[in-house]
Design a protein around this motif. Sequence first.
Motif, PDB file in Angstrom:
ATOM      1  N   PHE A 100       0.823  -1.216   0.000  1.00  0.00           N
ATOM      2  CA  PHE A 100       0.000   0.000   0.000  1.00  0.00           C
ATOM      3  C   PHE A 100       0.853   1.261   0.000  1.00  0.00           C
ATOM      4  CE2 PHE A 100      -3.949  -2.099   2.080  1.00  0.00           C
ATOM      5  CZ  PHE A 100      -4.286  -2.652   0.860  1.00  0.00           C
ATOM      6  N   ARG A 101       1.982   1.229   0.709  1.00  0.00           N
ATOM      7  CA  ARG A 101       2.848   2.414   0.758  1.00  0.00           C
ATOM      8  C   ARG A 101       3.547   2.674  -0.571  1.00  0.00           C
ATOM      9  NH1 ARG A 101       1.796   6.212   3.643  1.00  0.00           N
ATOM     10  NH2 ARG A 101       3.927   6.899   3.575  1.00  0.00           N
ATOM     11  N   THR A 102       3.772   1.645  -1.383  1.00  0.00           N
ATOM     12  CA  THR A 102       4.411   1.834  -2.686  1.00  0.00           C
ATOM     13  C   THR A 102       3.412   2.274  -3.743  1.00  0.00           C
ATOM     14  OG1 THR A 102       4.138  -0.494  -3.275  1.00  0.00           O
ATOM     15  CG2 THR A 102       6.209   0.143  -2.229  1.00  0.00           C
ATOM     16  N   SER A 109      -7.094   8.864  -0.206  1.00  0.00           N
ATOM     17  CA  SER A 109      -6.605   7.494  -0.209  1.00  0.00           C
ATOM     18  C   SER A 109      -7.144   6.708   0.980  1.00  0.00           C
ATOM     19  CB  SER A 109      -5.082   7.496  -0.164  1.00  0.00           C
ATOM     20  OG  SER A 109      -4.616   6.187  -0.147  1.00  0.00           O
ATOM     21  N   PRO A 110      -7.830   5.585   0.732  1.00  0.00           N
ATOM     22  CA  PRO A 110      -8.347   4.753   1.822  1.00  0.00           C
ATOM     23  C   PRO A 110      -7.381   3.650   2.245  1.00  0.00           C
ATOM     24  CG  PRO A 110      -9.234   3.953  -0.220  1.00  0.00           C
ATOM     25  CD  PRO A 110      -8.359   5.154  -0.557  1.00  0.00           C
ATOM     26  N   TRP A 111      -6.126   3.706   1.798  1.00  0.00           N
ATOM     27  CA  TRP A 111      -5.210   2.590   2.035  1.00  0.00           C
ATOM     28  C   TRP A 111      -4.956   2.334   3.508  1.00  0.00           C
ATOM     29  CZ3 TRP A 111      -5.691  -0.070  -1.891  1.00  0.00           C
ATOM     30  CH2 TRP A 111      -5.619   0.434  -3.172  1.00  0.00           C
ATOM     31  N   SER A 112      -4.838   3.362   4.305  1.00  0.00           N
ATOM     32  CA  SER A 112      -4.550   3.127   5.723  1.00  0.00           C
ATOM     33  C   SER A 112      -5.725   2.433   6.418  1.00  0.00           C
ATOM     34  CB  SER A 112      -4.206   4.427   6.433  1.00  0.00           C
ATOM     35  OG  SER A 112      -5.267   5.351   6.285  1.00  0.00           O
ATOM     36  N   LEU A 113      -6.937   2.824   6.077  1.00  0.00           N
ATOM     37  CA  LEU A 113      -8.106   2.163   6.660  1.00  0.00           C
ATOM     38  C   LEU A 113      -8.248   0.734   6.143  1.00  0.00           C
ATOM     39  CD1 LEU A 113     -10.766   5.019   6.601  1.00  0.00           C
ATOM     40  CD2 LEU A 113      -9.557   4.075   8.563  1.00  0.00           C
ATOM     41  N   PHE A 117      -8.116  -2.546   8.556  1.00  0.00           N
ATOM     42  CA  PHE A 117      -9.220  -3.507   8.562  1.00  0.00           C
ATOM     43  C   PHE A 117      -8.738  -4.910   8.197  1.00  0.00           C
ATOM     44  CE2 PHE A 117     -12.536  -5.800   6.229  1.00  0.00           C
ATOM     45  CZ  PHE A 117     -13.463  -5.942   7.247  1.00  0.00           C
ATOM     46  N   CYS A 118      -7.936  -5.012   7.146  1.00  0.00           N
ATOM     47  CA  CYS A 118      -7.429  -6.325   6.719  1.00  0.00           C
ATOM     48  C   CYS A 118      -6.507  -6.940   7.767  1.00  0.00           C
ATOM     49  CB  CYS A 118      -6.706  -6.199   5.381  1.00  0.00           C
ATOM     50  SG  CYS A 118      -7.817  -5.852   4.010  1.00  0.00           S
ATOM     51  N   THR A 119      -5.684  -6.128   8.402  1.00  0.00           N
ATOM     52  CA  THR A 119      -4.800  -6.626   9.453  1.00  0.00           C
ATOM     53  C   THR A 119      -5.616  -7.134  10.636  1.00  0.00           C
ATOM     54  OG1 THR A 119      -3.025  -5.148   8.778  1.00  0.00           O
ATOM     55  CG2 THR A 119      -2.930  -5.995  11.017  1.00  0.00           C
ATOM     56  N   LEU A 120      -6.642  -6.400  11.018  1.00  0.00           N
ATOM     57  CA  LEU A 120      -7.518  -6.828  12.111  1.00  0.00           C
ATOM     58  C   LEU A 120      -8.230  -8.124  11.741  1.00  0.00           C
ATOM     59  CD1 LEU A 120      -8.753  -6.161  14.879  1.00  0.00           C
ATOM     60  CD2 LEU A 120     -10.530  -4.918  13.662  1.00  0.00           C
ATOM     61  N   LEU A 121      -8.694  -8.238  10.520  1.00  0.00           N
ATOM     62  CA  LEU A 121      -9.381  -9.439  10.054  1.00  0.00           C
ATOM     63  C   LEU A 121      -8.438 -10.650  10.049  1.00  0.00           C
ATOM     64  CD1 LEU A 121     -12.172 -10.249   8.953  1.00  0.00           C
ATOM     65  CD2 LEU A 121     -11.273  -9.844   6.673  1.00  0.00           C
TER      66      LEU A 121
END
Length: 152
Positions: A100-102, A109-113, A117-121
Amino acid sequence: MTEKLMGHLSDRPWTERWLTRLLGAALSSAAYLLCLPWDLRNRVESPGSTSETTPVTGLGVALLAVTLLLLAAYFGRRDALAWPLLLVAAPPATLMYVSFRTHPEADASPWSLTWAFCTLLIAAGVMVATSVARRFRQDTGDSMDGLIYAHR
C-alpha cells in the motif's frame, strides 16, 4: 515422526524450534505473495477512469485465507499462544503495508483504513484458528498453562 511434527515446540531443541518458526513465517509470506501478486504497473481500467486494475482475485483471497488458517491451526497446536500471531499474521500484514505504501497516493486514499481492517481481520482469524487448535492439544502436566491452573 508424528511427535516430531506435531509435538510441542517447547519440547524440541532450540535450533529446531526457531527453524520451524522461521519456516512458518516464510510460508505465510510466500502464501501472501503467491495469492495476492503485486502489479506495480497500476493501469487505469479505461481511459479517463479513476479506478485501476488489480491482480487480486476472489480465489486468491480465499486461498490465502485457507492457507493462513491452516498455518495458524498448526502453530496454535504446537506453540505458545502469541507465536501464531507473530508468525502467521504479521508477515502478510507487513507485506500489505509495504504494498500500500508503494502505491501512488490519490486525493482521498483509503489505504490506511483498508490496511487496518485487513490486518484486524487476519489477526482475528489467526487467533480463532489458534484457539480452536489449542483445544485439540494434549498438554502434559509440566507446561506453563498447567502451572497457571494449578495455582488457582
